[in-house]
Design a protein around this motif. Sequence first.
Motif, PDB file in Angstrom:
ATOM      1  N   ASP A 217       2.684  -1.990 -17.197  1.00 16.89           N
ATOM      2  CA  ASP A 217       3.411  -1.069 -18.094  1.00 16.89           C
ATOM      3  C   ASP A 217       4.463  -0.244 -17.349  1.00 16.89           C
ATOM      4  N   GLY A 218       4.669  -0.550 -16.051  1.00 11.95           N
ATOM      5  CA  GLY A 218       5.700   0.146 -15.275  1.00 11.95           C
ATOM      6  C   GLY A 218       5.215   1.399 -14.590  1.00 11.95           C
ATOM      7  N   SER A 219       3.925   1.720 -14.721  1.00 10.61           N
ATOM      8  CA  SER A 219       3.419   2.937 -14.075  1.00 10.61           C
ATOM      9  C   SER A 219       3.016   2.650 -12.623  1.00 10.61           C
ATOM     10  N   PHE A 220       2.855   3.707 -11.868  1.00 10.58           N
ATOM     11  CA  PHE A 220       2.530   3.636 -10.435  1.00 10.58           C
ATOM     12  C   PHE A 220       1.090   3.192 -10.236  1.00 10.58           C
ATOM     13  N   ASN A 221       0.866   2.340  -9.234  1.00  5.65           N
ATOM     14  CA  ASN A 221      -0.497   1.930  -8.890  1.00  5.65           C
ATOM     15  C   ASN A 221      -0.800   2.404  -7.476  1.00  5.65           C
ATOM     16  N   ASN A 222      -1.811   3.269  -7.351  1.00  5.47           N
ATOM     17  CA  ASN A 222      -2.099   3.889  -6.055  1.00  5.47           C
ATOM     18  C   ASN A 222      -2.990   2.975  -5.193  1.00  5.47           C
ATOM     19  N   SER A 223      -2.359   1.888  -4.692  1.00  2.73           N
ATOM     20  CA  SER A 223      -3.045   0.926  -3.828  1.00  2.73           C
ATOM     21  C   SER A 223      -2.042   0.519  -2.747  1.00  2.73           C
ATOM     22  N   PHE A 224      -2.502  -0.252  -1.754  1.00  4.32           N
ATOM     23  CA  PHE A 224      -1.574  -0.751  -0.732  1.00  4.32           C
ATOM     24  C   PHE A 224      -0.342  -1.387  -1.374  1.00  4.32           C
ATOM     25  N   GLU A 225      -0.596  -2.309  -2.324  1.00  2.06           N
ATOM     26  CA  GLU A 225       0.532  -3.021  -2.955  1.00  2.06           C
ATOM     27  C   GLU A 225       1.390  -2.079  -3.789  1.00  2.06           C
ATOM     28  N   GLY A 226       0.735  -1.149  -4.484  1.00  2.00           N
ATOM     29  CA  GLY A 226       1.461  -0.245  -5.370  1.00  2.00           C
ATOM     30  C   GLY A 226       2.306   0.781  -4.626  1.00  2.00           C
ATOM     31  N   ARG A 227       1.912   1.114  -3.396  1.00  6.17           N
ATOM     32  CA  ARG A 227       2.676   2.107  -2.620  1.00  6.17           C
ATOM     33  C   ARG A 227       3.751   1.473  -1.734  1.00  6.17           C
ATOM     34  N   LEU A 228       3.830   0.142  -1.763  1.00  2.69           N
ATOM     35  CA  LEU A 228       4.676  -0.576  -0.800  1.00  2.69           C
ATOM     36  C   LEU A 228       6.173  -0.423  -1.081  1.00  2.69           C
ATOM     37  N   ILE A 229       6.899  -0.119  -0.005  1.00  2.00           N
ATOM     38  CA  ILE A 229       8.367  -0.129  -0.059  1.00  2.00           C
ATOM     39  C   ILE A 229       8.851  -1.162   0.956  1.00  2.00           C
ATOM     40  N   ASN A 230       9.769  -2.024   0.515  1.00  3.22           N
ATOM     41  CA  ASN A 230      10.431  -2.985   1.399  1.00  3.22           C
ATOM     42  C   ASN A 230      11.913  -2.584   1.419  1.00  3.22           C
ATOM     43  N   PHE A 277      13.070   0.156   9.447  1.00  6.49           N
ATOM     44  CA  PHE A 277      11.700  -0.352   9.397  1.00  6.49           C
ATOM     45  C   PHE A 277      11.582  -1.471   8.354  1.00  6.49           C
ATOM     46  N   TYR A 278      10.623  -2.362   8.578  1.00  5.61           N
ATOM     47  CA  TYR A 278      10.436  -3.523   7.692  1.00  5.61           C
ATOM     48  C   TYR A 278       9.672  -3.135   6.427  1.00  5.61           C
ATOM     49  N   PHE A 279       8.593  -2.369   6.569  1.00  9.82           N
ATOM     50  CA  PHE A 279       7.799  -1.927   5.416  1.00  9.82           C
ATOM     51  C   PHE A 279       7.434  -0.458   5.568  1.00  9.82           C
ATOM     52  N   ASP A 281       5.116   2.911   3.307  1.00  5.17           N
ATOM     53  CA  ASP A 281       4.265   3.335   2.200  1.00  5.17           C
ATOM     54  C   ASP A 281       4.931   4.557   1.579  1.00  5.17           C
ATOM     55  N   ILE A 282       5.101   4.571   0.262  1.00  5.50           N
ATOM     56  CA  ILE A 282       5.870   5.643  -0.386  1.00  5.50           C
ATOM     57  C   ILE A 282       5.221   7.013  -0.201  1.00  5.50           C
ATOM     58  N   LYS A 283       3.904   7.029   0.080  1.00  7.22           N
ATOM     59  CA  LYS A 283       3.231   8.311   0.312  1.00  7.22           C
ATOM     60  C   LYS A 283       3.099   8.623   1.794  1.00  7.22           C
ATOM     61  N   GLY A 284       3.678   7.786   2.634  1.00  6.18           N
ATOM     62  CA  GLY A 284       3.603   8.039   4.068  1.00  6.18           C
ATOM     63  C   GLY A 284       2.301   7.601   4.710  1.00  6.18           C
ATOM     64  N   ASN A 285       1.470   6.855   3.961  1.00  6.96           N
ATOM     65  CA  ASN A 285       0.232   6.318   4.537  1.00  6.96           C
ATOM     66  C   ASN A 285       0.555   5.119   5.437  1.00  6.96           C
ATOM     67  N   PRO A 286      -0.424   4.686   6.262  1.00  8.54           N
ATOM     68  CA  PRO A 286      -0.185   3.462   7.039  1.00  8.54           C
ATOM     69  C   PRO A 286      -0.044   2.266   6.090  1.00  8.54           C
ATOM     70  N   PRO A 287       1.036   1.473   6.222  1.00  6.26           N
ATOM     71  CA  PRO A 287       1.157   0.276   5.375  1.00  6.26           C
ATOM     72  C   PRO A 287       0.138  -0.776   5.821  1.00  6.26           C
ATOM     73  N   GLN A 288      -0.195  -1.721   4.928  1.00  2.00           N
ATOM     74  CA  GLN A 288      -1.152  -2.759   5.331  1.00  2.00           C
ATOM     75  C   GLN A 288      -0.502  -3.814   6.228  1.00  2.00           C
ATOM     76  N   GLN A 289       0.827  -3.958   6.173  1.00  2.00           N
ATOM     77  CA  GLN A 289       1.511  -4.964   7.000  1.00  2.00           C
ATOM     78  C   GLN A 289       1.543  -4.509   8.460  1.00  2.00           C
ATOM     79  N   LEU A 290       0.937  -5.298   9.340  1.00  2.00           N
ATOM     80  CA  LEU A 290       0.897  -4.912  10.752  1.00  2.00           C
ATOM     81  C   LEU A 290       2.291  -4.966  11.384  1.00  2.00           C
ATOM     82  N   GLU A 291       3.181  -5.735  10.769  1.00  2.00           N
ATOM     83  CA  GLU A 291       4.550  -5.871  11.300  1.00  2.00           C
ATOM     84  C   GLU A 291       5.493  -4.838  10.699  1.00  2.00           C
TER      85      GLU A 291
END
Length: 385
Positions: A217-230, A277-279, A281-291
């Motif tokens: 529905d276009g809303s935010f999902n507070n998970s690794f995938e949902g916080r991801l910025i590329n 940077f490559y990836f 997290d929109i909240k500044g958390n550690p991203p799940q991508q090690l790269e």
Amino acid sequence: MNSQLYKNSLLKDIIPFWERHSLDKDHGGYFTCLDREGKVYDTDKFIWLQGRQAWMFSFLYNKVEQKQSWLEIAKSGVDFLKNKAMDSNGNFYFSTTREGRPLVQPYNIFSDCFAAMAFGQYAKASGDGEIRELARKTYFNILQKSNNPKGKYEKSTGERPLKSFSLPMILSNLVLELEEVLTSEEVESTIDKSIDEVMNVFLQRDKALVLENLNPDGSFNNSFEGRLINPGHGIEAMWFMVDIATRRNDKKLIDEATGVVLSILENSWDWEFGGIFYFLDIKGNPPQQLEWDQKLWWVHLETLVALAKAYQYTGRKDVWDWYEKVHDYAWKHFADPINGEWLGYLNRRGEVNLNLKGGKWKGCFHVPRAMFQCWKSFEAIEAKR
């Protein structure tokens, strides 16, 4: 002069590198796994990269010069795609052997997207009606799969359905590529949808950052995938928006897209070591991508294109300052004047991480496309002066 730098790089360095090293004269299509000097180190064929290279040489034939050799190189890729890369339902495998025996099933819609782009440009270059029809068919197959791109190859359980930014982003460019094989209604309606998805759904206006995944529905999902910025994706999408805005004479959209590019850069620039940077997290958390902290060629090239276009249409000093900063970093760290072409993968400090020129993810696409786009933008900027 900047236009000359990009033009010479494209025509005297980048394209000759791929002409020399990537052509599979025995089985058709292209080798993409090339080491620093251009030696082939693996012969598997990744279908999205076959499509990208066939598109690139067709595009050069259409936009730069009608060189017979470019058309023949494009045909080699198009024939491979048509004869070896499709399953019986018109879906494109992810990879095949050198000879064209399927290795990985068609789980990735991007193979289809770049095949469609290749068919569209090649049909325009060659006047081949059968390929033109194939471009159209592939495009509608993509639209049909757009709600469930991986189909039976989707590995998630459906417990957390998310929609991805990649598809609306790529469609905003693909539809312009296929303008000559689609009706104007089809083109305009896809453009309208793409602008809406990119600028009103995935763009988080409070932060002027683009998320990669959202709830259906276009809303935010507070998970690794949902916080991801590329950052590279968001910036690349903005130059697609600038192209659409130019076509529609929409100054407001150009200004909005420019603002988003600058906001992404402010948030994703590595102020300690330089580069983007490559990836994140929109909240500044550690991203799940090690790269996450690596510096990649395509991110910096897409940023140069976006900034060159933004400067061409706005003339803003802050855009130019960013252009110079990214330009200096990219040309210093990625360009390889000794062996030709550009390196792809650096560590956070800007040291070479993988000294390849091509592989499973890097082929004849981002570098030459960016050289062409920057050449043309700077030609227009210089003409104004």
